[in-house]
Design a protein around this motif. Structure first.
Motif, PDB file in Angstrom:
ATOM      1  N   ARG A 103      -3.535  30.920  10.421  1.00  0.00           N
ATOM      2  CA  ARG A 103      -2.822  31.110   9.159  1.00  0.00           C
ATOM      3  C   ARG A 103      -2.078  32.442   9.214  1.00  0.00           C
ATOM      4  NH1 ARG A 103      -6.880  31.148   4.958  1.00  0.00           N
ATOM      5  NH2 ARG A 103      -7.012  28.945   5.395  1.00  0.00           N
ATOM      6  N   PRO A 104      -0.794  32.457   8.827  1.00  0.00           N
ATOM      7  CA  PRO A 104      -0.046  33.718   8.862  1.00  0.00           C
ATOM      8  C   PRO A 104      -0.625  34.722   7.860  1.00  0.00           C
ATOM      9  CG  PRO A 104       1.256  32.001   7.820  1.00  0.00           C
ATOM     10  CD  PRO A 104       0.016  31.358   8.340  1.00  0.00           C
ATOM     11  N   LYS A 105      -0.571  35.979   8.247  1.00  0.00           N
ATOM     12  CA  LYS A 105      -1.066  37.046   7.384  1.00  0.00           C
ATOM     13  C   LYS A 105      -0.113  37.228   6.205  1.00  0.00           C
ATOM     14  CE  LYS A 105      -4.204  38.308  10.417  1.00  0.00           C
ATOM     15  NZ  LYS A 105      -5.320  37.486  10.490  1.00  0.00           N
ATOM     16  N   GLU A 106      -0.610  37.823   5.149  1.00  0.00           N
ATOM     17  CA  GLU A 106       0.240  38.079   3.987  1.00  0.00           C
ATOM     18  C   GLU A 106       1.204  39.203   4.316  1.00  0.00           C
ATOM     19  OE1 GLU A 106      -1.664  38.630   0.265  1.00  0.00           O
ATOM     20  OE2 GLU A 106      -3.081  37.019   0.618  1.00  0.00           O
ATOM     21  N   GLY A 107       2.351  39.170   3.701  1.00  0.00           N
ATOM     22  CA  GLY A 107       3.345  40.205   3.921  1.00  0.00           C
ATOM     23  C   GLY A 107       4.525  39.650   4.691  1.00  0.00           C
TER      24      GLY A 107
ATOM     25  N   GLU B 165      -8.263  30.187   9.929  1.00  0.00           N
ATOM     26  CA  GLU B 165      -7.912  31.500   9.402  1.00  0.00           C
ATOM     27  C   GLU B 165      -7.095  32.298  10.406  1.00  0.00           C
ATOM     28  OE1 GLU B 165     -11.468  33.467   8.160  1.00  0.00           O
ATOM     29  OE2 GLU B 165     -11.879  32.010   6.581  1.00  0.00           O
TER      30      GLU B 165
ATOM     31  N   ASN C  58       6.638  38.800   7.954  1.00  0.00           N
ATOM     32  CA  ASN C  58       6.416  38.448   9.342  1.00  0.00           C
ATOM     33  C   ASN C  58       7.772  38.397  10.039  1.00  0.00           C
ATOM     34  OD1 ASN C  58       5.387  37.576  11.750  1.00  0.00           O
ATOM     35  ND2 ASN C  58       5.132  35.460  11.110  1.00  0.00           N
TER      36      ASN C  58
END
Length: 88
Positions: free
Chosen positions: A53-57, A50, A59
């Motif tokens: 894993r790239p954050k939503e939105g 987690e 980048n």
């Protein structure tokens, strides 16, 4: 002589029974401990996945230097507008 033989047989039987009980309890406790350790490892693996894993939105990995300098100028000085004072 018969009493001594009876005592030794009972002592061996009790010793064997205690050995079996101790083996059973150690085996169950060890299995429970192994299960807890594997669950902790799974949880750590999930947390690492987690975190990686790239954050939503959106980048943004790279901001060009010229854009950074332009933003810096806008923030520091702002925009200057000439004006004339009109007297009526």
């Amino acid at each position: 002589m018969g009493g001594l033989l009876k005592f030794v047989v009972i002592l061996l039987g009790v010793g064997w029974l205690l050995g079996q009980l101790i083996r059973y309890f150690l085996r169950t406790k060890l299995a429970k401990f192994a299960q807890q350790v594997s669950e902790m490892e799974r949880q750590q693996r999930r947390e690492q996945q987690e975190a990686s894993r790239p954050k939503e939105g959106v980048n943004v990995d790279y901001i060009p230097k010229t854009h950074q300098e332009k933003r810096k100028k806008d923030i520091e000085g702002g925009e200057y507008v000439d004006y004339e004072e009109v007297k009526e």
